[in-house]
Design a protein around this motif. Structure first.
Motif: not given
Length: 269
Positions: A110, A229-230, A233-234, A237, A249, A251
């Motif tokens: 990020r 939180r980032p 996403d991994d 995916a 995911v 938020d």
């Protein structure tokens, strides 16, 4: 469960941690997954509204031993609600922190950091292959601490707590260490690594004051939820690439701090 355990082996977790399948039937079909940082009443509501079959959470629901899951406690209510709805719960915590890629890799991405290496290399079962806690990387170009602080605020999920920094605002920053989650136990490691700045969550007054007085790198403090939180996403995916699943995911901001009011300097001499 087999695929998750292979990506984040339980043997990589700290001895005090509680990871893996928390509840759910192994033969229960899974079509929709919700990825969350915290399994709390609000994210359980989200899972049930979505019709999720599985929640993958970063933080353990039952980290400390309990003698009851009676529904007059919030954790007991969560367990009962999930079982009644047929929703499984899986946790990847410190085993996901140490993984490569793991929680801190997603945080470093990020900020646009490159040339990543562990802040604290893994030992024991997790040792090798770039695994470890935290990451150290390089910015594409040097930034002042003030500019880097704003970049963090722009790049990470919004929270009421925002981003705060400790150090000279004009200090030039080239190398940055990051750690998803609470990171004040690694202040000395960041100093030994010779980085210009260290970003993590949950920094406290006295450790920060003593760190700066000792000549340590500048510090950036972000909300615990925002720092982790980032990684969701991994995970999402990877799941979509491995399985024909609908992966959502969350938020939903589960940071407990919900109000921030800045002092007006003129009225607080």
């Amino acid at each position: 469960m087999t695929a998750l355990d292979a990506r984040y082996p339980r043997s990589w977790a700290e001895s005090w941690d509680k990871v893996g399948l928390v509840l759910g039937e192994f033969d229960h079909p899974v079509a929709r997954v919700l990825c969350v940082v915290d399994c709390v009443p609000e994210t359980v509501d989200e899972a049930l509204t979505l019709g999720a079959d599985l929640i993958i959470a970063h933080h353990p629901l039952l980290l400390k031993p309990v003698s009851s899951i009676a529904p007059d406690t919030f954790k007991g209510r969560i367990v009962h609600r999930l079982i009644r709805a047929g929703v499984a719960l899986y946790t990847a915590h410190t085993n996901a922190d140490v993984a490569n890629p793991g929680v801190s890799d997603a945080l470093a991405a990020r900020l646009g950091l490159t040339g990543l290496r562990p802040l604290v290399p893994a030992e024991g079962a997790a040792a090798g292959e770039g695994r470890g806690l935290g990451r150290i990387g390089e910015l594409a170009e040097p930034l002042t601490l003030a500019t880097l602080t704003q970049r963090c605020a722009d790049s990470l999920p919004w929270t009421a707590a925002g981003v705060r920094a400790a150090g000279d605002p004009e200090r030039e920053i080239r190398t940055v260490a990051v750690c998803g989650g609470a990171g004040d136990s690694f202040l000395a490691d960041a100093t030994r690594a010779g980085v210009d700045a260290y970003l993590c969550a949950d920094l406290r007054h006295h450790p920060v004051s003593e760190h700066l007085a000792g000549g340590g790198p500048a510090l950036l403090d972000v909300a615990h939820w925002a720092s982790e939180r980032p990684w969701l996403d991994d995970v999402a995916a990877w799941l979509r690439a491995e399985f024909p699943l609908d992966v959502v995911v969350s938020d939903l901001d589960t940071d407990p701090w919900t109000v921030h009011s800045a002092f007006v300097k003129e009225t607080h001499p």
